[in-house]
Design a protein around this motif. Structure first.
Motif, PDB file in Angstrom:
ATOM      1  N   ARG A 284       0.838  -1.212   0.000  1.00 32.29           N
ATOM      2  CA  ARG A 284       0.000   0.000   0.000  1.00 32.29           C
ATOM      3  C   ARG A 284       0.869   1.256   0.000  1.00 32.29           C
ATOM      4  O   ARG A 284       0.694   2.153  -0.836  1.00 32.29           O
ATOM      5  N   PHE A 285       1.808   1.338   0.928  1.00 29.41           N
ATOM      6  CA  PHE A 285       2.647   2.525   1.045  1.00 29.41           C
ATOM      7  C   PHE A 285       3.652   2.633  -0.101  1.00 29.41           C
ATOM      8  O   PHE A 285       3.899   3.728  -0.622  1.00 29.41           O
ATOM      9  N   ALA A 286       4.249   1.524  -0.489  1.00 26.60           N
ATOM     10  CA  ALA A 286       5.255   1.543  -1.558  1.00 26.60           C
ATOM     11  C   ALA A 286       4.653   2.016  -2.880  1.00 26.60           C
ATOM     12  O   ALA A 286       5.273   2.803  -3.610  1.00 26.60           O
ATOM     13  N   LEU A 287       3.457   1.556  -3.192  1.00 25.98           N
ATOM     14  CA  LEU A 287       2.800   1.972  -4.434  1.00 25.98           C
ATOM     15  C   LEU A 287       2.424   3.446  -4.406  1.00 25.98           C
ATOM     16  O   LEU A 287       2.443   4.118  -5.446  1.00 25.98           O
ATOM     17  N   PHE A 288       2.091   3.967  -3.224  1.00 26.14           N
ATOM     18  CA  PHE A 288       1.856   5.404  -3.103  1.00 26.14           C
ATOM     19  C   PHE A 288       3.138   6.170  -3.422  1.00 26.14           C
ATOM     20  O   PHE A 288       3.104   7.213  -4.081  1.00 26.14           O
ATOM     21  N   GLY A 289       4.263   5.644  -2.947  1.00 27.19           N
ATOM     22  CA  GLY A 289       5.537   6.312  -3.201  1.00 27.19           C
ATOM     23  C   GLY A 289       5.936   6.303  -4.667  1.00 27.19           C
ATOM     24  O   GLY A 289       6.635   7.211  -5.139  1.00 27.19           O
ATOM     25  N   LEU A 290       5.516   5.283  -5.396  1.00 30.53           N
ATOM     26  CA  LEU A 290       5.875   5.147  -6.810  1.00 30.53           C
ATOM     27  C   LEU A 290       4.872   5.805  -7.751  1.00 30.53           C
ATOM     28  O   LEU A 290       5.198   6.093  -8.910  1.00 30.53           O
ATOM     29  N   GLY A 291       3.654   6.039  -7.295  1.00 31.37           N
ATOM     30  CA  GLY A 291       2.598   6.495  -8.188  1.00 31.37           C
ATOM     31  C   GLY A 291       2.412   8.001  -8.243  1.00 31.37           C
ATOM     32  O   GLY A 291       2.993   8.766  -7.474  1.00 31.37           O
ATOM     33  N   ASN A 292       1.565   8.431  -9.163  1.00 30.32           N
ATOM     34  CA  ASN A 292       1.094   9.808  -9.265  1.00 30.32           C
ATOM     35  C   ASN A 292      -0.271   9.774  -9.947  1.00 30.32           C
ATOM     36  O   ASN A 292      -0.649   8.758 -10.558  1.00 30.32           O
ATOM     37  N   PRO A 293      -1.045  10.864  -9.890  1.00 29.03           N
ATOM     38  CA  PRO A 293      -2.402  10.830 -10.442  1.00 29.03           C
ATOM     39  C   PRO A 293      -2.481  10.999 -11.958  1.00 29.03           C
ATOM     40  O   PRO A 293      -3.585  11.137 -12.498  1.00 29.03           O
ATOM     41  N   ASP A 294      -1.330  10.953 -12.655  1.00 29.73           N
ATOM     42  CA  ASP A 294      -1.337  11.128 -14.102  1.00 29.73           C
ATOM     43  C   ASP A 294      -0.903   9.842 -14.805  1.00 29.73           C
ATOM     44  O   ASP A 294      -1.675   8.898 -14.906  1.00 29.73           O
ATOM     45  N   ASP A 295       0.349   9.771 -15.237  1.00 25.01           N
ATOM     46  CA  ASP A 295       0.794   8.603 -15.996  1.00 25.01           C
ATOM     47  C   ASP A 295       1.016   7.369 -15.130  1.00 25.01           C
ATOM     48  O   ASP A 295       1.173   6.262 -15.656  1.00 25.01           O
ATOM     49  N   ARG A 296       1.051   7.531 -13.828  1.00 22.38           N
ATOM     50  CA  ARG A 296       1.189   6.386 -12.919  1.00 22.38           C
ATOM     51  C   ARG A 296      -0.042   6.212 -12.045  1.00 22.38           C
ATOM     52  O   ARG A 296       0.034   5.682 -10.933  1.00 22.38           O
ATOM     53  N   LEU A 297      -1.166   6.627 -12.565  1.00 23.79           N
ATOM     54  CA  LEU A 297      -2.423   6.495 -11.828  1.00 23.79           C
ATOM     55  C   LEU A 297      -2.730   5.037 -11.503  1.00 23.79           C
ATOM     56  O   LEU A 297      -3.283   4.728 -10.449  1.00 23.79           O
ATOM     57  N   TYR A 298      -2.335   4.133 -12.395  1.00 19.57           N
ATOM     58  CA  TYR A 298      -2.621   2.714 -12.181  1.00 19.57           C
ATOM     59  C   TYR A 298      -1.964   2.194 -10.907  1.00 19.57           C
ATOM     60  O   TYR A 298      -2.489   1.279 -10.258  1.00 19.57           O
ATOM     61  N   LEU A 299      -0.811   2.769 -10.536  1.00 17.62           N
ATOM     62  CA  LEU A 299      -0.151   2.349  -9.294  1.00 17.62           C
ATOM     63  C   LEU A 299      -0.952   2.791  -8.075  1.00 17.62           C
ATOM     64  O   LEU A 299      -1.053   2.062  -7.075  1.00 17.62           O
ATOM     65  N   LEU A 300      -1.522   3.984  -8.156  1.00 16.44           N
ATOM     66  CA  LEU A 300      -2.365   4.452  -7.052  1.00 16.44           C
ATOM     67  C   LEU A 300      -3.629   3.603  -6.948  1.00 16.44           C
ATOM     68  O   LEU A 300      -4.061   3.251  -5.847  1.00 16.44           O
ATOM     69  N   ILE A 301      -4.216   3.267  -8.094  1.00 16.82           N
ATOM     70  CA  ILE A 301      -5.414   2.424  -8.086  1.00 16.82           C
ATOM     71  C   ILE A 301      -5.105   1.049  -7.500  1.00 16.82           C
ATOM     72  O   ILE A 301      -5.877   0.508  -6.697  1.00 16.82           O
ATOM     73  N   LEU A 302      -3.956   0.495  -7.871  1.00 21.10           N
ATOM     74  CA  LEU A 302      -3.548  -0.798  -7.325  1.00 21.10           C
ATOM     75  C   LEU A 302      -3.359  -0.706  -5.812  1.00 21.10           C
ATOM     76  O   LEU A 302      -3.738  -1.618  -5.062  1.00 21.10           O
ATOM     77  N   SER A 303      -2.809   0.409  -5.339  1.00 25.67           N
ATOM     78  CA  SER A 303      -2.647   0.622  -3.906  1.00 25.67           C
ATOM     79  C   SER A 303      -3.997   0.659  -3.208  1.00 25.67           C
ATOM     80  O   SER A 303      -4.152   0.117  -2.100  1.00 25.67           O
ATOM     81  N   MET A 304      -4.968   1.309  -3.851  1.00 24.77           N
ATOM     82  CA  MET A 304      -6.315   1.371  -3.268  1.00 24.77           C
ATOM     83  C   MET A 304      -6.930  -0.022  -3.154  1.00 24.77           C
ATOM     84  O   MET A 304      -7.578  -0.357  -2.162  1.00 24.77           O
ATOM     85  N   ILE A 305      -6.735  -0.837  -4.177  1.00 28.67           N
ATOM     86  CA  ILE A 305      -7.296  -2.195  -4.167  1.00 28.67           C
ATOM     87  C   ILE A 305      -6.657  -3.023  -3.045  1.00 28.67           C
ATOM     88  O   ILE A 305      -7.342  -3.749  -2.318  1.00 28.67           O
TER      89      ILE A 305
END
Length: 402
Positions: A284-305
């Motif tokens: 959860r935390f690692a994906l937040f660190g790697l993601g952003n709401p633009d081109d890495r939005l999928y990482l944030l979505i995966l973190s949410m799941i």
């Protein structure tokens, strides 16, 4: 009851950090300290009101009165702009709202038990409506444009007042009044549930409840400010425009994982289910660190799941575990003790600790280094997972079947 119990919380829990940071100008440590009021309240209030419900007053009546007082405090807080006043009213709210989380479980367990239902199988589909209520509240606040407005607090207060009234219509949950409990010194001192510490496995469980509880409030407090800090770089991104809708994917994920809990508990046992939860927090935390709401939005979505597993596998399974290990006469007190460890001491550590970490990685211009912030939290969860794997060795599924 579960729907409105968590509707109250969902109205402000995720978005209040953004409101405090953007509209009130609070620092990271101040935001963390406001969130820590839930931890401070959970140290003693769930146990205290649990004792009242176990001995003298029907649990559903204690539950109702607590919601009335908590709602009044939210209304007062909504009108405050200075930190001291806002903090004070939020503390009062927490003192009376946090015990209702344990009391709602106690009322549900009591009704189900008295009507001869299998609690382990029956409770999760009931509890899932709490998650639905949380999601509906988040969406309402976002779509109404209240994520950075005090209106979110008024919405929560209105739901709390309604729930307080509704509580008087649920089946009664009277206290246990046998003579032995009346004369018990442990009962008089309110220490009933602490006898559970005599069992090695449950004592270790409570220790890890405290340590894992520190992770529970981190994204609640700083998920909103994290997304809001992308408003300059990605002003038109979905996550910046609708932070609550993006963050609500976490709660949507909960609905799936709640229903999977009985399967995982019976197949893997409480030890492995908790371990799955801790590893999920790392991701959860690692994906937040790697993601952003633009081109890495999928990482944030995966973190949410992943959040669904991180939260539910510990929080709901832990509550069921405590329910099965505690005697019926200390049911409310035992649930209160679980709250003390997770949402009490654990939340205090997590709220102040996360606030300090955020401020540590914030430069003099107010720019936050979010990747390092989230990776720090991920490192903590990883260390906790390794420690749990080495220390908590009981693999017996019988621990939750008794």
């Amino acid at each position: 009851m579960n729907f409105f119990q968590f509707f109250v919380w969902g109205s402000w829990l995720i978005s209040l950090g953004g409101y405090m940071g953007n509209q009130l100008g609070f620092s990271g440590l101040q935001i963390g300290s406001v969130y820590s009021t839930m931890g401070i309240a959970s140290v003693f209030m769930p146990g205290l009101l649990g004792i009242v419900a176990d001995r003298w007053v029907n649990a559903e009546r204690v539950f109702a009165l607590a919601h009335f007082i908590a709602a009044g405090a939210l209304i007062a807080a909504a009108g405050m702009t200075d930190f001291a006043s806002f903090y004070t009213y939020m503390l009062v709210h927490s003192l009376f709202y946090m015990p209702t989380l344990a009391l709602s479980n106690s009322v549900c367990y009591n009704v189900l038990t008295r009507r001869n239902f299998d609690v382990v199988k029956t409770f999760p589909p009931i509890r899932v409506w709490g998650t639905v209520g949380f999601i509906v509240a988040m969406w309402a606040v976002d779509l109404l444009g209240w994520t950075k407005s005090a209106n979110q607090l008024y919405l929560a207060a209105g739901a709390g007042l309604f729930l307080g009234c509704y509580a008087f219509t649920v089946p009664p949950s009277p206290p246990y009044l046998d003579e032995t409990r009346k004369k018990s010194l442990m009962s008089s001192l309110g220490l009933d549930a602490f006898v559970l510490f005599r069992k090695k496995n449950i004592a270790l469980f409570f220790v890890f409840s405290l340590l894992l509880g520190a992770a529970l409030q981190i994204t609640n407090a700083f998920g909103g400010p994290f997304l809001d800090d992308f408003k300059t770089k990605y002003p038109d991104s979905f996550g910046v425009k609708h932070p609550n809708l993006l963050l609500s994917i976490s709660q949507i994920s909960e609905t799936l994982f709640i229903l999977l809990i009985p399967f995982f508990l019976t197949r893997f046992g409480i030890r492995n289910v908790i371990l799955f939860s801790i590893v999920a927090w790392v991701l959860r935390f690692a994906l937040f660190g790697l993601g952003n709401p633009d081109d890495r939005l999928y990482l944030l979505i995966l973190s949410m799941i992943i959040y669904g597993m991180a939260f539910d596998f510990f929080n709901i399974s832990g509550s069921l575990y405590v329910e099965k290990m505690a005697e019926p006469t200390i049911r409310s007190s035992a649930q209160g003790l679980f709250m003390i460890m997770t949402n009490g001491f654990g939340a205090i550590i997590g709220s102040y600790g996360s606030g300090w970490v955020v401020d540590h990685f914030t430069d003099s211009g107010g720019v936050r280094d979010w990747p390092n912030i989230w990776f720090t939290f991920a490192g903590y969860a990883l260390a906790l997972a390794v420690l749990f794997l080495l220390v908590f060795r009981d693999r017996r599924i019988e621990d939750i079947k008794r």
